[in-house]
Write an enzyme that holds these catalytic residues in place. Structure first.
Site, PDB file in Angstrom:
ATOM      1  N   ALA A   1       0.844  -1.203   0.000  1.00  0.00           N
ATOM      2  CA  ALA A   1       0.000   0.000   0.000  1.00  0.00           C
ATOM      3  C   ALA A   1       0.875   1.247   0.000  1.00  0.00           C
ATOM      4  O   ALA A   1       2.100   1.154  -0.068  1.00  0.00           O
ATOM      5  CB  ALA A   1      -0.901  -0.020   1.239  1.00  0.00           C
ATOM      6  N   ASN A   2       0.274   2.401   0.051  1.00  0.00           N
ATOM      7  CA  ASN A   2       1.036   3.651   0.179  1.00  0.00           C
ATOM      8  C   ASN A   2       0.294   4.577   1.143  1.00  0.00           C
ATOM      9  O   ASN A   2      -0.776   4.232   1.645  1.00  0.00           O
ATOM     10  CB  ASN A   2       1.264   4.295  -1.195  1.00  0.00           C
ATOM     11  CG  ASN A   2      -0.030   4.667  -1.865  1.00  0.00           C
ATOM     12  OD1 ASN A   2      -0.729   5.576  -1.455  1.00  0.00           O
ATOM     13  ND2 ASN A   2      -0.380   3.917  -2.910  1.00  0.00           N
ATOM     14  N   ARG A   3       0.876   5.722   1.414  1.00  0.00           N
ATOM     15  CA  ARG A   3       0.372   6.568   2.500  1.00  0.00           C
ATOM     16  C   ARG A   3      -0.780   7.505   2.096  1.00  0.00           C
ATOM     17  O   ARG A   3      -1.223   8.309   2.893  1.00  0.00           O
ATOM     18  CB  ARG A   3       1.504   7.418   3.077  1.00  0.00           C
ATOM     19  CG  ARG A   3       2.550   6.589   3.766  1.00  0.00           C
ATOM     20  CD  ARG A   3       3.506   7.469   4.557  1.00  0.00           C
ATOM     21  NE  ARG A   3       4.579   6.682   5.104  1.00  0.00           N
ATOM     22  CZ  ARG A   3       4.480   5.968   6.230  1.00  0.00           C
ATOM     23  NH1 ARG A   3       3.349   5.956   6.898  1.00  0.00           N
ATOM     24  NH2 ARG A   3       5.499   5.258   6.662  1.00  0.00           N
TER      25      ARG A   3
END
Ligand code: C5P
Length: 412
Positions: free
Chosen positions: A214-216
């Site tokens: 995932a990413n932020r």
């Protein structure tokens, strides 16, 4: 030259007043709104009538004060008030009102009107510092903002009982100016009849049956863009990975992976006048996600990545099919200044975009997860605009102002 008409002529304002000592300022606010040309329908909670006589507001407003859902002469007054409003302003808004509105509790005329309306809502909180700073109030305010409410922050000053601190309601003159600015912007910079497709949130790319890359990206900026576009009258579809609240008038489409987002966006983009790709789409994903959970006992897995489809680049490549469409991309970078500008210009050209919203996500208070952002808008025509650190809803307003300008140029 004839004199300028007052700025709120023809505007219908529902003015909600709650039980706070600041209710006395609502009388001044009501008078100033009427002076500015607005038609003001005042609504008071029961507690408000303990602070300010209903007769006072009836005399100052354009209609008699309403205080109850149960007036036999006028059944369902909240529906009529809600439908007729250009804006609903609650001043003062107490902690109770903010809590009830956030929770969707419609147990009096004012809260029922707030839930029934499709008009923009502005709340002007007033309370003691401790109540304003309580996490419950802070969460309610943040939730209301994400749903599209406009919050006029309280200032610092003297409060009830001789205390001094933050929590004092904004001054009536400032609230009127805010309403004029808000309705003026909504009027001149409107998007009625425009179909806007927005993406939001970080994609999640499966590694196995239980894990993902995932990413932020939180989705807050994309949801704020959708809320602002809907408040300006656009038909909005929001393709989002985020579980955040969705503003009234926005049609959400929930996705998880880059592939799902690609399918939904490409399938719908032909209908859109404006596409704003605010999502943090993964650039890589595991090539062969395991169908079951990978077991620790089997050792550390080797994960091979493959590129994801670049959705925005695909839209940019096929834009000859939709020459009128406005295409907006985001550039989340970890550099500021000239580096950020260069990245934005590169993305603009590489992906064949009209506008890039670039931000340095390493700057304090900006980017992933924050309620605020600071961005550089770079247009294909060489234009540049810096939007200093501000609420993500304000950033959304600046982006949509730029979109309105592009649509106008395109259609002229
Ligand atoms: O190339 P980069 O990922 O930095 O570009 C960012 C912009 O491209 C964002 O608007 C993002 O939503 C979009 N994007 C996309 N598909 C990808 C990667 C990014 O649409 N696979």
């Amino acid at each position: 030259m004839p004199p300028e008409p007052p700025p709120l002529v023809g505007r219908r304002v529902v003015l909600g007043v709650c039980g706070s000592i600041a209710a006395y300022k609502a009388a001044e606010l009501c008078r100033r709104l009427v002076d500015a040309g607005a038609h003001v329908a005042p609504v008071m909670t029961d507690d408000a009538t303990r602070f300010l006589g209903a007769v006072t507001l009836s005399a100052l407003g354009s209609e008699a004060v309403r205080t109850s859902l149960w007036d036999e002469a006028e059944p369902a007054p909240h529906i009529h008030l809600a439908a007729g409003a250009d804006i609903v302003v609650v001043a003062p808004a107490t902690a109770r009102l903010l809590g009830a509105y956030a929770a969707g509790i419609a147990d009096d005329l004012l809260t029922a009107t707030l839930l029934a309306t499709r008009a923009p809502v502005m709340v002007c909180p007033a309370m003691h510092t401790e109540m304003w700073e309580h996490p419950a109030t802070a969460d309610n305010v943040a939730l209301l903002r994400r749903r599209g409410a406009h919050v006029v922050e309280p200032g610092v000053g003297s409060l009830a009982g001789g205390d001094v601190g933050v929590g004092r309601m904004a001054e009536p003159g400032d609230i009127v100016a805010e309403i004029v600015r808000f309705l003026g912007a909504a009027g001149e910079r409107h998007l009625a009849g425009v179909r806007v497709l927005v993406t939001a949130g970080g994609t999640r790319e499966p590694l196995d049956a239980v894990r993902f890359l995932a990413n932020r990206s939180s989705g807050k900026q994309g949801h704020a863009l959708a809320a602002e576009a809907a408040a300006r009258g656009a038909e909005v579809i929001l393709v989002t990975t985020a579980g955040l609240p969705v503003a009234p008038g926005v049609e959400p489409v929930k996705v998880d992976t880059a592939a799902e987002m690609e399918r939904e966006v490409l399938g719908r983009s032909g209908e859109a006048d404006v596409v704003i790709m605010a999502a943090g789409v993964a650039d890589f994903r595991p090539k062969a996600p395991a169908p079951a959970k990978l077991k620790k006992a089997e050792g550390v897995p080797e994960i091979v990545l493959e590129p994801t489809p670049d959705i925005l680049a695909a839209l940019g490549r096929s834009r000859h099919r939709r020459p009128q469409q406005v295409l907006v991309g985001f550039a989340a970078e970890t550099v500021g200044g000239a580096g950020l500008r260069e990245e934005a210009a590169r993305k603009l050209a590489d992906k064949n975009l009209d506008l890039v919203v670039a931000n340095d996500v390493s700057a304090p208070g900006a980017g992933f997860g924050h309620d605020t952002n600071e961005v550089l808008l770079v247009g294909a025509d060489g234009s540049e605009q810096t939007v200093g650190l501000t609420d993500k809803r304000e950033v959304a307003a600046s982006v949509l102002d730029a979109v309105v300008d592009l649509l106008r140029k395109r259609n002229s």
